[in-house]
Design a protein around this motif. Sequence first.
Motif, PDB file in Angstrom:
ATOM      1  N   ALA A  82       0.836  -1.206   0.000  1.00  0.00           N
ATOM      2  CA  ALA A  82       0.000   0.000   0.000  1.00  0.00           C
ATOM      3  C   ALA A  82       0.865   1.248   0.000  1.00  0.00           C
ATOM      4  O   ALA A  82       0.601   2.214  -0.725  1.00  0.00           O
ATOM      5  CB  ALA A  82      -0.921  -0.009   1.211  1.00  0.00           C
ATOM      6  N   ALA A  83       1.922   1.247   0.814  1.00  0.00           N
ATOM      7  CA  ALA A  83       2.826   2.395   0.864  1.00  0.00           C
ATOM      8  C   ALA A  83       3.538   2.589  -0.470  1.00  0.00           C
ATOM      9  O   ALA A  83       3.706   3.709  -0.952  1.00  0.00           O
ATOM     10  CB  ALA A  83       3.848   2.213   1.987  1.00  0.00           C
ATOM     11  N   CYS A 100      -3.296  10.958  -3.433  1.00  0.00           N
ATOM     12  CA  CYS A 100      -3.372  10.087  -2.258  1.00  0.00           C
ATOM     13  C   CYS A 100      -4.695  10.272  -1.527  1.00  0.00           C
ATOM     14  O   CYS A 100      -5.265   9.319  -0.998  1.00  0.00           O
ATOM     15  CB  CYS A 100      -2.213  10.386  -1.299  1.00  0.00           C
ATOM     16  N   GLN A 101      -5.191  11.516  -1.517  1.00  0.00           N
ATOM     17  CA  GLN A 101      -6.451  11.807  -0.826  1.00  0.00           C
ATOM     18  C   GLN A 101      -7.622  11.051  -1.448  1.00  0.00           C
ATOM     19  O   GLN A 101      -8.602  10.746  -0.774  1.00  0.00           O
ATOM     20  CB  GLN A 101      -6.731  13.308  -0.868  1.00  0.00           C
ATOM     21  N   LYS A 102      -7.504  10.747  -2.733  1.00  0.00           N
ATOM     22  CA  LYS A 102      -8.599  10.075  -3.431  1.00  0.00           C
ATOM     23  C   LYS A 102      -8.566   8.554  -3.247  1.00  0.00           C
ATOM     24  O   LYS A 102      -9.503   7.861  -3.631  1.00  0.00           O
ATOM     25  CB  LYS A 102      -8.532  10.406  -4.924  1.00  0.00           C
ATOM     26  N   ALA A 103      -7.486   8.050  -2.666  1.00  0.00           N
ATOM     27  CA  ALA A 103      -7.343   6.603  -2.501  1.00  0.00           C
ATOM     28  C   ALA A 103      -8.313   6.087  -1.443  1.00  0.00           C
ATOM     29  O   ALA A 103      -8.807   6.827  -0.594  1.00  0.00           O
ATOM     30  CB  ALA A 103      -5.904   6.262  -2.110  1.00  0.00           C
ATOM     31  N   ASN A 146      -8.789   2.276   3.497  1.00  0.00           N
ATOM     32  CA  ASN A 146      -8.051   1.094   3.959  1.00  0.00           C
ATOM     33  C   ASN A 146      -6.650   1.051   3.352  1.00  0.00           C
ATOM     34  O   ASN A 146      -5.694   0.635   4.008  1.00  0.00           O
ATOM     35  CB  ASN A 146      -8.814  -0.180   3.623  1.00  0.00           C
ATOM     36  N   THR A 147      -6.546   1.479   2.087  1.00  0.00           N
ATOM     37  CA  THR A 147      -5.223   1.543   1.443  1.00  0.00           C
ATOM     38  C   THR A 147      -4.352   2.579   2.131  1.00  0.00           C
ATOM     39  O   THR A 147      -3.171   2.334   2.403  1.00  0.00           O
ATOM     40  CB  THR A 147      -5.377   1.902  -0.046  1.00  0.00           C
ATOM     41  N   ILE A 148      -4.935   3.736   2.439  1.00  0.00           N
ATOM     42  CA  ILE A 148      -4.190   4.795   3.123  1.00  0.00           C
ATOM     43  C   ILE A 148      -3.766   4.338   4.519  1.00  0.00           C
ATOM     44  O   ILE A 148      -2.631   4.577   4.946  1.00  0.00           O
ATOM     45  CB  ILE A 148      -5.051   6.078   3.205  1.00  0.00           C
ATOM     46  N   LEU A 149      -4.669   3.678   5.243  1.00  0.00           N
ATOM     47  CA  LEU A 149      -4.347   3.212   6.589  1.00  0.00           C
ATOM     48  C   LEU A 149      -3.211   2.192   6.572  1.00  0.00           C
ATOM     49  O   LEU A 149      -2.296   2.247   7.401  1.00  0.00           O
ATOM     50  CB  LEU A 149      -5.595   2.610   7.237  1.00  0.00           C
ATOM     51  N   LYS A 150      -3.256   1.253   5.614  1.00  0.00           N
ATOM     52  CA  LYS A 150      -2.177   0.260   5.496  1.00  0.00           C
ATOM     53  C   LYS A 150      -0.849   0.942   5.187  1.00  0.00           C
ATOM     54  O   LYS A 150       0.198   0.564   5.727  1.00  0.00           O
ATOM     55  CB  LYS A 150      -2.509  -0.753   4.407  1.00  0.00           C
ATOM     56  N   ALA A 151      -0.897   1.951   4.310  1.00  0.00           N
ATOM     57  CA  ALA A 151       0.324   2.683   3.970  1.00  0.00           C
ATOM     58  C   ALA A 151       0.876   3.406   5.201  1.00  0.00           C
ATOM     59  O   ALA A 151       2.087   3.398   5.459  1.00  0.00           O
ATOM     60  CB  ALA A 151       0.040   3.682   2.851  1.00  0.00           C
ATOM     61  N   ALA A 152      -0.014   4.026   5.977  1.00  0.00           N
ATOM     62  CA  ALA A 152       0.415   4.737   7.184  1.00  0.00           C
ATOM     63  C   ALA A 152       1.001   3.771   8.211  1.00  0.00           C
ATOM     64  O   ALA A 152       1.998   4.068   8.870  1.00  0.00           O
ATOM     65  CB  ALA A 152      -0.763   5.496   7.786  1.00  0.00           C
ATOM     66  N   GLN A 153       0.392   2.595   8.336  1.00  0.00           N
ATOM     67  CA  GLN A 153       0.905   1.588   9.274  1.00  0.00           C
ATOM     68  C   GLN A 153       2.293   1.104   8.862  1.00  0.00           C
ATOM     69  O   GLN A 153       3.168   0.900   9.717  1.00  0.00           O
ATOM     70  CB  GLN A 153      -0.066   0.410   9.356  1.00  0.00           C
TER      71      GLN A 153
END
Length: 462
Positions: free
Chosen positions: A208-209, A220-223, A226-233
Motif C-alpha cells: 500500500a505504501a 493520495c487523498q482520493k485513494a 483502507n489503502t491509506i491506513l495500510k500505507a500509514a501503518q
Amino acid sequence: MDAVEDHEDEAQNFQNVRLSEAIDIRELLDTSGATFEVDTSNENFENDTSYYDKEELLKCVKFDCFNAASDEDDTELGPGATPFQKIASKMINLAANGKVKKKVVRPGSGCTAPKNAVVTVHYNAYVEYGDEPYDSTWLRGYPIVCRLCEGFIPGLTVGIASMKKGETSRFLIHPDMAYGKMGCPPRIPQNAELLFEVQLVNFADNSAAEALQDLSLDDCQKADFNTILKAAQAEHLAGNQLFKKDEIGGAISKYRKAVNILEKCHLKDEEEEAKQQHMLLKLYINLAVCYNKQKASKKACIMCRSALDIQQRNAKAHFNFGRALLMLSDFDQAKHHLIAAQRIEPDNISISNELKKLDKKQRTYEDDVKKFSQRMFEGTSGKDDDPASKKCVVSADFENSAREYLTEFANNSEKVQMQLPSGLTAQEEFCIRQISQQLRLSVRSQERCGEKEVYVSKPQPE
C-alpha cells in the motif's frame, strides 16, 4: 610449506576474561581501534561460554522446544535418532525439497504476511545439541522489525511468509537455507541445521505504501481509506525500526509521511474517523519523542498539542509536552503537564524522575540568573536607553560576564532557551544581541503583565 600450522592445541588453552567496561561497538569499528581493560579480580566469574545472563536465559528459553524432541512417539525413527530428527518427524514440509519444515505451536488469525510486508517478530534460535539459544530477541528485550524480503536468512523468510498475525511456530531449516557449509562461528557450526521458534507479533503490508509512493498528495487523498491506513501503518513500523537504530531523522521522515496522508484523507463514517485518530495519536506522540531527542522542543510541543486534541488524558503526550517545555525553561507549564501525566500514571518512575529533574533545573536556573544579574550590574553601564550609534557601549566587566554566561548556555546540550534578567538597558540588551549573534543564538523579547521579558534561544533543528 603446503600445509598451514594447526593452532588447535594452543586454542584449547585460551581462557575467557572479563572486561572492566562494556565495549563501544562504534569505537571498535573505528580505524583508530579500541583499548580493552581486563578485570583481573575474577570475582564471581566462571570460565564458561554462555552468551547470556543465566536468570534471563531461564525466563526466555522455550523448554517445550526441547520437549518436542522427547522419546515419545519416535518408535519409527529408532533409538539412534537425533533431537532434530525427532522434531522433524512431527513437522510438515514448507519447501518442496524438504529444507524448511514447520510446526504450528499457537495459531494466528487473518491472512499470511505478504512478501513485501514490514514484519515484527520475536524468536529464539538454536543449533542442535545447544543448551541455550545462539540468538534471541526475547533476551535482547525487543523484537526485530524489518522487511520480510530483506532481513532474514532464506529459510526463515519462507517460514515467516507462511505465518498469520499472532501465530507462534517452529521451523527446522536446512543449512542450504541458512548459513551453508561455512556456518557462522563461533555460535553456528559448519553445515548446521537450525531450529527457530518464532512469534509473528505484527505486520504491515508495504504494498500500500509503495502504491502511494509516486502519487501526489492530492491523488493520495482520493485513494481508498483502507489503502491509506495500510500505507500509514507501514510507514509507522518503518519509522519505529529507524528509531531503534537511533536514526532519528529518518524516523521523523517516515512518521511525517504517515501523518500527511492520514490528515488529508477523506473519511466516510465514524468508524474510519476512529481508526484515523487512533493512528494519528501514535504518530504525533512518536514525533514528539523524536523532536525531543533532537532538542527541537517547539516542534515537540506542537505534536503534543495535536495528540492531546485527540485524547486529553494521555500520559505519554503530557510527559513529552512537559519534557519539551522544560527544555524551553518554561517551568510552570512543564510542571503542569508532568503532574497531569503523573495523575494518569502515578507509579510511572520516568515521570517522577522528570519532575525531580525539573525542580533541580529550576533551582539551578534561578541561582544562575541571580549570579548573572549580580555580575552584570556590578559593572553596569548606566541607564542610557538610546543605543544611538549602534555600538556596544557597556563596561568591559558587563561584556565579559555576558559573553561567559551566553557561551556556557550555548555549550549546554540540555538547555535550548533561557530568560535574561529584567532591568537591562537598551545598550546592555544590544550588547547581548551582538554576542548572541556571534554564538549563533537568537534573542527575542515580549511583554507579559506589563513587564518586558528577553529570551535567548538556540536554533531549532530543521
